[in-house]
Design an enzyme around this catalytic site. Sequence first.
Site, PDB file in Angstrom:
ATOM      1  N   LYS A   5      41.793 -20.598  28.729  1.00  0.00           N
ATOM      2  CA  LYS A   5      41.638 -19.472  27.798  1.00  0.00           C
ATOM      3  C   LYS A   5      43.005 -18.903  27.401  1.00  0.00           C
ATOM      4  O   LYS A   5      43.189 -18.444  26.277  1.00  0.00           O
ATOM      5  CB  LYS A   5      40.780 -18.380  28.448  1.00  0.00           C
ATOM      6  CG  LYS A   5      39.312 -18.722  28.455  1.00  0.00           C
ATOM      7  CD  LYS A   5      38.744 -18.468  27.067  1.00  0.00           C
ATOM      8  CE  LYS A   5      37.313 -18.854  26.936  1.00  0.00           C
ATOM      9  NZ  LYS A   5      36.815 -18.665  25.576  1.00  0.00           N
ATOM     10  N   TYR A  55      39.747 -22.047  34.257  1.00  0.00           N
ATOM     11  CA  TYR A  55      39.245 -21.260  33.121  1.00  0.00           C
ATOM     12  C   TYR A  55      40.345 -20.360  32.569  1.00  0.00           C
ATOM     13  O   TYR A  55      40.552 -20.284  31.350  1.00  0.00           O
ATOM     14  CB  TYR A  55      38.063 -20.413  33.611  1.00  0.00           C
ATOM     15  CG  TYR A  55      37.464 -19.514  32.567  1.00  0.00           C
ATOM     16  CD1 TYR A  55      36.575 -20.019  31.629  1.00  0.00           C
ATOM     17  CD2 TYR A  55      37.770 -18.153  32.527  1.00  0.00           C
ATOM     18  CE1 TYR A  55      36.009 -19.193  30.672  1.00  0.00           C
ATOM     19  CE2 TYR A  55      37.213 -17.324  31.575  1.00  0.00           C
ATOM     20  CZ  TYR A  55      36.329 -17.842  30.643  1.00  0.00           C
ATOM     21  OH  TYR A  55      35.775 -17.029  29.699  1.00  0.00           O
ATOM     22  N   ASN A  71      34.871  -8.355  31.605  1.00  0.00           N
ATOM     23  CA  ASN A  71      33.649  -9.079  31.994  1.00  0.00           C
ATOM     24  C   ASN A  71      32.460  -8.656  31.117  1.00  0.00           C
ATOM     25  O   ASN A  71      32.128  -7.475  31.067  1.00  0.00           O
ATOM     26  CB  ASN A  71      33.302  -8.797  33.461  1.00  0.00           C
ATOM     27  CG  ASN A  71      34.303  -9.420  34.426  1.00  0.00           C
ATOM     28  OD1 ASN A  71      35.495  -9.476  34.143  1.00  0.00           O
ATOM     29  ND2 ASN A  71      33.819  -9.877  35.560  1.00  0.00           N
ATOM     30  N   ILE A  72      31.835  -9.627  30.466  1.00  0.00           N
ATOM     31  CA  ILE A  72      30.704  -9.334  29.563  1.00  0.00           C
ATOM     32  C   ILE A  72      29.387  -9.598  30.298  1.00  0.00           C
ATOM     33  O   ILE A  72      29.289 -10.530  31.102  1.00  0.00           O
ATOM     34  CB  ILE A  72      30.803 -10.221  28.300  1.00  0.00           C
ATOM     35  CG1 ILE A  72      32.151 -10.004  27.602  1.00  0.00           C
ATOM     36  CG2 ILE A  72      29.659  -9.926  27.336  1.00  0.00           C
ATOM     37  CD1 ILE A  72      32.411 -10.958  26.439  1.00  0.00           C
ATOM     38  N   GLY A 104      28.603 -21.178  20.094  1.00  0.00           N
ATOM     39  CA  GLY A 104      27.946 -20.516  21.224  1.00  0.00           C
ATOM     40  C   GLY A 104      26.907 -19.529  20.730  1.00  0.00           C
ATOM     41  O   GLY A 104      26.681 -18.478  21.330  1.00  0.00           O
TER      42      GLY A 104
HETATM   43  P1  GDP Z   1      35.298 -12.637  38.103  1.00  0.00           P
HETATM   44  O1  GDP Z   1      35.594 -11.341  37.430  1.00  0.00           O
HETATM   45  O2  GDP Z   1      35.820 -13.804  37.352  1.00  0.00           O
HETATM   46  O3  GDP Z   1      35.723 -12.613  39.543  1.00  0.00           O
HETATM   47  O4  GDP Z   1      33.720 -12.827  38.011  1.00  0.00           O
HETATM   48  P2  GDP Z   1      32.398 -12.519  38.820  1.00  0.00           P
HETATM   49  O5  GDP Z   1      31.512 -11.760  37.919  1.00  0.00           O
HETATM   50  O6  GDP Z   1      31.852 -13.822  39.332  1.00  0.00           O
HETATM   51  O7  GDP Z   1      32.761 -11.654  40.100  1.00  0.00           O
HETATM   52  C1  GDP Z   1      33.144 -10.336  40.060  1.00  0.00           C
HETATM   53  C2  GDP Z   1      33.190  -9.749  41.448  1.00  0.00           C
HETATM   54  O8  GDP Z   1      31.857  -9.550  41.929  1.00  0.00           O
HETATM   55  C3  GDP Z   1      33.891 -10.589  42.499  1.00  0.00           C
HETATM   56  O9  GDP Z   1      34.657  -9.724  43.312  1.00  0.00           O
HETATM   57  C4  GDP Z   1      32.734 -11.161  43.316  1.00  0.00           C
HETATM   58  O10 GDP Z   1      33.093 -11.421  44.642  1.00  0.00           O
HETATM   59  C5  GDP Z   1      31.738 -10.022  43.268  1.00  0.00           C
HETATM   60  N1  GDP Z   1      30.344 -10.406  43.556  1.00  0.00           N
HETATM   61  C6  GDP Z   1      29.540  -9.821  44.476  1.00  0.00           C
HETATM   62  N2  GDP Z   1      28.341 -10.397  44.498  1.00  0.00           N
HETATM   63  C7  GDP Z   1      28.351 -11.366  43.551  1.00  0.00           C
HETATM   64  C8  GDP Z   1      27.366 -12.319  43.107  1.00  0.00           C
HETATM   65  O11 GDP Z   1      26.242 -12.379  43.565  1.00  0.00           O
HETATM   66  N3  GDP Z   1      27.753 -13.138  42.086  1.00  0.00           N
HETATM   67  C9  GDP Z   1      29.013 -13.099  41.534  1.00  0.00           C
HETATM   68  N4  GDP Z   1      29.322 -13.956  40.556  1.00  0.00           N
HETATM   69  N5  GDP Z   1      29.953 -12.229  41.963  1.00  0.00           N
HETATM   70  C10 GDP Z   1      29.629 -11.372  42.949  1.00  0.00           C
END
Ligand code: GDP
Length: 301
Positions: free
Chosen positions: A128, A124, A153-154, A7
């Site tokens: 993992k 996922y 979260n990165i 990666g």
């Molecule tokens: P997660 O930690 O695996 O849930 O990864 P995400 O980064 O996709 O989402 C984190 C949080 O951000 C969740 O509660 C989503 O509902 C919120 N969120 C709000 N707006 C967005 C968006 O535009 N994209 C994503 N991916 N998440 C969002």
Amino acid sequence: MNTLVTGGSGLVGCTIESEFKPTSKELNLLNYEAIHSYLADNKIDSIIHCAAKVGGVKENKENPADFFYENSMMTMNLIEAARVFEVKKIVCLLSTCIFPHEADYPLTVEQIHNGEPHPSNYGYGFAKRMTEINARAYREQYGMNIVTVVPCNIYGPNDNFNMNSGHVIPGLIHKCYKALEEKTDFEIWGTGKPYREFLYSSDAGNIAQWALENYNEPEPLIVSPDEEINIAVLAQQIAWQMGFKGNIVFNQELDGMFRKPSDNSKFKSLLPNYEFVTIENGLTRTIAWFIDNYDKGNIRL
Ligand code: GDP
């Protein structure tokens, strides 16, 4: 020491220097034979395994099979080939998505296998999580030095900025950019109520390299800053940094897991003086990178 970074062109991999950073086209980790011949052709001593199929909450919900298959296969193939070629050390990056969605907070390594990951990303999450088993079994049976690092979260430059498949930070930066350009509302998924911990990509890269040299324990090492950030506050911070003064609206669906506060006490005892890039600073750098690269067409979408 020759370190293979899988990666290598991705979010974390691109922050790590190495001569051995094949792209997925040059080395398809889904194909065992390809890894076997790569290791036969290159004298690799160690591996930092950053390659993964990753995506945000929507992408994960829609494609659990792909997330499960690709992440399981890549890691299983890589570790088995590394065994055959007697690679001395492997660092695997997992994710706090491996934890059960019903767990005691903070999330501790003892709880990893205590229940199902959140339904929004179980494909996922389980794949993992199995990396921990993979590492444990090869350590026990073959004495391999495989360590697992569990980052929250990165985010950072070179992330997937696709508004549908990306994670929250790149997704929101892109949406905010569009809302500014098109003079529309800035739409946030879900209620804005969940919380997340965020790690800047170069911190993840630095810590993976530190683990390669210094961390040899079987216990997964959780890596996260102390701070949990509310999604609505994150959206406001992005809007403020990007100069967006319009409406921020919440579409109420797609919240994912509510919180994932993780126990970073072991990491802090090992690296007590490590200074994480702050979220403000990390957002500034990521937004600047996005704006700089958007018009040049360098954004992964
Ligand atoms: P997660 O930690 O695996 O849930 O990864 P995400 O980064 O996709 O989402 C984190 C949080 O951000 C969740 O509660 C989503 O509902 C919120 N969120 C709000 N707006 C967005 C968006 O535009 N994209 C994503 N991916 N998440 C969002």
